[in-house]
Design an enzyme around this catalytic site. Sequence first.
Site, PDB file in Angstrom:
ATOM      1  N   SER A 123     -10.088  -0.220   6.674  1.00 37.89           N
ATOM      2  CA  SER A 123      -9.666  -0.196   5.445  1.00 37.89           C
ATOM      3  C   SER A 123      -8.741  -1.759   5.157  1.00 37.89           C
ATOM      4  O   SER A 123      -8.214  -1.410   4.424  1.00 37.89           O
ATOM      5  CB  SER A 123      -8.458   1.104   5.700  1.00 37.89           C
ATOM      6  OG  SER A 123      -9.052   1.868   6.099  1.00 37.89           O
ATOM      7  N   SER A 146     -10.133   2.351   3.001  1.00 35.46           N
ATOM      8  CA  SER A 146      -8.762   2.367   1.956  1.00 35.46           C
ATOM      9  C   SER A 146      -7.712   2.033   1.038  1.00 35.46           C
ATOM     10  O   SER A 146      -7.388   2.216   0.724  1.00 35.46           O
ATOM     11  CB  SER A 146      -8.070   4.151   3.000  1.00 35.46           C
ATOM     12  OG  SER A 146      -7.184   3.471   3.329  1.00 35.46           O
ATOM     13  N   LYS A 168       1.013  -1.103  -0.100  1.00 30.85           N
ATOM     14  CA  LYS A 168       0.322   0.348  -0.003  1.00 30.85           C
ATOM     15  C   LYS A 168       1.067   1.651   0.496  1.00 30.85           C
ATOM     16  O   LYS A 168       1.625   1.090   0.951  1.00 30.85           O
ATOM     17  CB  LYS A 168      -0.904  -0.022   1.380  1.00 30.85           C
ATOM     18  CG  LYS A 168      -1.897   1.284   1.123  1.00 30.85           C
ATOM     19  CD  LYS A 168      -2.722   0.937   2.820  1.00 30.85           C
ATOM     20  CE  LYS A 168      -4.014   2.160   2.407  1.00 30.85           C
ATOM     21  NZ  LYS A 168      -4.653   1.835   4.121  1.00 30.85           N
TER      22      LYS A 168
END
Lengths: 496, 498, 97
Positions: A179, A155, A80
Site C-alpha cells: 500500500s 491503499s 494518511k
Amino acid sequence: MDELITMTAAELSAAMGAGKVSAAEVTTAHLDRIAAVDSQVRAFLHVAGDEALAQAREVDRKRAAGEPLGPLAGIPVAVKDLFTAVDMPTTCGSRILEGWRPPYESTITRRLRDGGAVLIGKTNMDEFAMGSSTENSGYGCSRNPWDLARVPGGSSGGSAAAVASYQAPLALGTDTGGSIRQPAALCGIVGTKPTYGGSSRYGVVAFASSLDTPGPFGRNVLDTALLHEAMSGHDPMDSTSIDAPVPPVVEAARHGDVSGMRIGVVSEFSGDGYQPGVMARFTEAVELLESLGAKVTEISCPHFKYALPAYYLIAPSEVSSNLARFDGMRYGLRVGTGSAEEVMAQTREAGFGAEAKRRIMLGTYALSSGYYDAYYGKAQQVRTLIIADFDAAFGQVDVLVSPVTPTTAFPIGERADDPIAMYLADLCTIPADLAGNAAISLPCGLADEDHMPVGLQVMAPTLADDRLYRVAAAVEAAFADRWGHPLLNEAKGLNA
Amino acid sequence: MSVATVSYEDALQRYEPVFGLETHVELGTRTKMFCGCVQAFGAEPNSHTCPVCLGLPGSLPVVNRLAIEYAIRIGLALNAAIASWCRFARKNYFYPDMPKNFQISQYDEPLCTDGYLDVLVGGRTVRVGIERVHLEEDTGKSLHIGGATGRIQGAEYSLVDYNRAGIPLVEIVTKPVPGTGYGAPEVAKAYVTELRDMLRTLDVSDVRMEEGSLRCDVNTSLSVRGSGVWGTRTETKNVNSLRSVERAVRSEIERQAAVLDAGDRVIQETRHFHEDSGVTTSGRSKEEAQDYRYFPEPDLVPVAPPPEWVAEIQASLPELPSARRARLLAAWSLSDLEFEALRNAGALDVVEETVAAGASPADARKWWLGELARRANDSGVDVSELPITPEAVARVAELVASGSLNDQLARQVIDGVLEGEGTPDEVVAAHGLAVVSDDSALLAAIDEAIAANPDVAARIRDGKVQAAGVLVGAVMKATRGKADAARVRELIMQRLAS
Amino acid sequence: MSITRDEVAHLARLSRLALTEQELDHLAPQLDQIISAVAQVQEVAAEGIPPTSHATGLTNVFREDEPAPCLTPEEALSGAPAVELQRFKVPRILVEE
C-alpha cells in the site's frame, strides 16, 4: 506553479535554515496549492488550514529564538488518515468513523510534530487500508494526477496523489501488502516500506497487525529518506517495535552506488499478466543497474507464488479481529434499534463498505474451528517458507529487484467489483510484507502503451533499509541524467 | 419442566460426582495487564482508562512484567511446569464489556501447566490436579438498567464502566476431580479455601471473593456408579463465596441426579447459581458452543521466561501453606483434624505468633480457639481482627501457668484487654485480679463455706469427695473467682480430714 | 463450490454484519471465488514447517509496573454515541456471557 511547491524537502529545509523563506510562507504556498488543485485530485479528507499555519509559525518562532528544531522543521507532511492525530479527525477512509476525533495521537505524528514538521492534512485511503486503488474509500476515490480518470493506487492513494500533485513534498502512508509501494509506482514517485517493526504502529489503526508498516512517500529518494529517518525508531508503546538504531538511510541516499553489488531479479515476477510496457521499463532498469557496475543474476523464489493466497488469508484473519471493535458502542457511527447485538450488526452493515465486509467474513471463515489448520495455519507455514526463500536469496545477492506491480494505473471502476483482479495488483509487493523485509519503489519510466508511470521495486534484508536507498539513489541519478528532467514534469493530468 | 427432587444421600447411592473448578484471580499489580492505568477498585466510572484498555483504534498492548512474575509465582506454588516459550492469543467474541470485542488471553500455550494442590479435608489429603494457569485481561463492568433484578434479563439498557477492563487476571483450571464421593462439595470448598490462602501467602492478590478479585466457576458431572463413564458436565457461574462453592456443587449433584433418574439427558450448559435459593438455573446453552476463533496475538511477541528468572522467583517464594502445615503439625504435634480446626478458624497466624511470644502450642490453641473464637464470633469478626495481640495472649497464658491467674480470672483479663484497658498486666493491676495465693485468706472462706453447708461437709467426710465441688464453688464465689480452684479443693480436703 | 450462500449468511451473523439479501446475493459468490483462490496454499507441502506468527523474532518485550497518565472521563467518553452516569450507554444485551 509556485517555486516553493516544486522545491524538494531537502531544498526547502536548506532555504528555511538560511533564512531565505519562512515556514509560514512554505505552508501557505502548499495550502494555496491544495486549494487550487485538490478539487480535481481529491487527495485530502481534511486540510489542517489554520492549525498547519500555527504549527509553521511556531517553527519560525523557535528558529528565531535559537531553539532546537528537527530536520523536517517547517516541512509540510500529508498524513494518511489511518494515523490518529489530536487536532484532526481520523476516519480511516470509513464511514464508521466519520467525524471521530481521537483523544490521543500516534507516536509517529507526535514525533514529527515535536520536530517541527507541519502536519498539513489527512489523506484519503481505501477503507481501513484494504485495497489497491483507493476506490474502497467511503468518501470517494482519489485521482491519479497523471490521468484523473485513473486510480492513484492504494491503499495510500491519497498520500501518493498529494505528493505527485505537489500538494505536499512528503507524505505518510502504511504498507501491509504493497500500500505504499504500489501507489508510489502508479503515481511516479518514491515510496518505501521500512523493515517491519522499524516504525511505530502505536496510534496507527490496525489492519493486519503482523504486516502493517508505516512508511514515507517523497518525490525523490533523498526526501523519502529524510522522512524515513525522522519517523522511524523504537517505541516502547509498540511491543513489535525493533529496539535497534534506525538504519542510516539518509547517509545512503546521499551516496548512491551499486558498483560491485549483487542484484537478483526475481524470476517468478514476470510473464503472463504483466503489462508489456511495465516489463520493458523494468528490463531497462535492470540493464541500467548492470551498466552502473552491478552484477545481475536471476534468482528463483519458488514459494513467492503462494504469497498472494497466503496474504489473503493472514490479512483478512487479522483484520476480522481488528475491526470487531467498531460496533457503535463506544465511538463512531451508531445505527439501528433493538438489542446491542442488533445495533452492532446494523451499525457495521451501514458503516463498512463491500471490501471490508468481504475481508471480515473471509477472516472469520479462515479462523473458524475446523478451518484454521487448512487456511490460517497453512498460510502461516507458507510465510515461514517465504522467509526462507528470502534468506536463501540474500545468501547469494545483496538486493532483489522486480516490477512493483504488473500494470500501470488502471481506470477508475475497471476492477472495483472484481476482488481477485484487484488483489493481483499486490503480486510483487506482498512477499516483503509477509517476511517483514524492507522494500522501495522508485520511478523507472513511463509505459509505452499509456504513458503512465512504472515503478522499480528493490528489496533488501530486514534492517538493511539503507541498502535500498543506496541502490535507489544510484538508479535515480542515472535516470535523471538520461531523462534530463524530473519524470513528474510529464504528468499532464492537472489543470494547474 | 420440573423433575422430582432427589436427596443428596440418595443421589450418591447411584452416582459418582466429578467436579472441576476454574478460578479467576485479579492480580494485585499496581497497573493493568497491558497499559499503565492504575487499578482502582471503587473509583469514579471511566476514570482509569487510556487508549489501550479502552481499545481505541490504533492502540497497542504492552505486557506488564510483574504480572508475568506473579503468574509464574502462582504456577511454581502449584507445582506446575513453567513454559519455556508461550504466546498470548486473541479470544474473539462480541460483548459490550469487552472494548476490542476480543480478549487477549492464552489458548493452547498457557504459561504454566500440569501442577497440583494438596487439600486437607476432614483429616485427609486430596490432591487436586491443576491443568493450567494462564494470564488474560479482565473486562469492564456493566450495570443493567430497567429490569427487576438488575440482571440482564429484562433490562432496557446497560451502562458500561471500563475501569476494570485490562486488569490482569490469572485463570487457574483444575483437572477433573473424581473419587471424592459424598465429600465432593466439601472438597471443592476446601480447594478454593486452600487456593485462596496460598494466593494470599504469595501476596499476588487480595483474593476477596466479595469484591470479585477471586471468582469461581464450578463444573460438575455425574457418573453412574460402577459404569466408568463420565457424564456430561455443566458449568455454574455466579459462585461468590466459599459457602456458595459447596452449595453449588451439592445442588448440581442433586439436580443432575434427578434428571438422570427421570431418564433424561443432562444438557451441557452454563448455569447461574442463586445465593438466596441455593439452586442453579439454566443460562446459556453450551451446545451451541462458542467458536472463539483463537489465533496468536499479533500485537504481542512471545514470552520466554529465562530459566534464571524462574529460579529467582522460585527461591523467593514464601513458605507455602502446605509446607507450613507440615512444619506446624510436627512442631505442635497436632493431628490433621486439629490443624484443620485452626485453619478453618483463621487462627493459624495468631496462634503461631502467640507461640513465638512464649506460650505453649496447647495454651495458644486453647485460648484462640476457645474464648477468643467465641468473642470473635459474637462481634462478627475474624479472630485476627480482635483488638488483642498474640503477645498479650501469651502473657495471659504465662500468668495462668505460673498460678497468678486462674482461667476465670484470665477471662476477665482478656475482657479488659479487649475493652481497650491496656496490657494484661495493666488490667490485672487496675482490677486487682490476682489469684489469692495466701492460704490463710482462703481458709477463712473455706471455713465459712463448711459452716454454711454442714450436710455437704458430712458427705465429704463420709468419702463422697465429688461433693467438694459445691464447697469449691462457694469459695470461688466468695472470693469473686480469685482463688485457685485446685488449691481450694486441696485445702477443703485437708480441713475436713482433720 | 467452496462455500454456500447459507454458510456466508452464517459468517455474516458471526461477524455481526446485518447484510441485506441483495448484498448476500452479491457477496456470497465473490467469497466463494476468493476462498477457492486462497485455498491454493493447501498445495504447499509444509510437513514439519513451523508457522510464523511474528516476523521480528522478538521475545520478552515488557513494561514495568509503573503508572502512566490516563485519559480523563471526558476524553474517554468523548466519542460515545450515548452517555449516562459517566458510563457508556449501550442498548439492552440479549445473551449473557
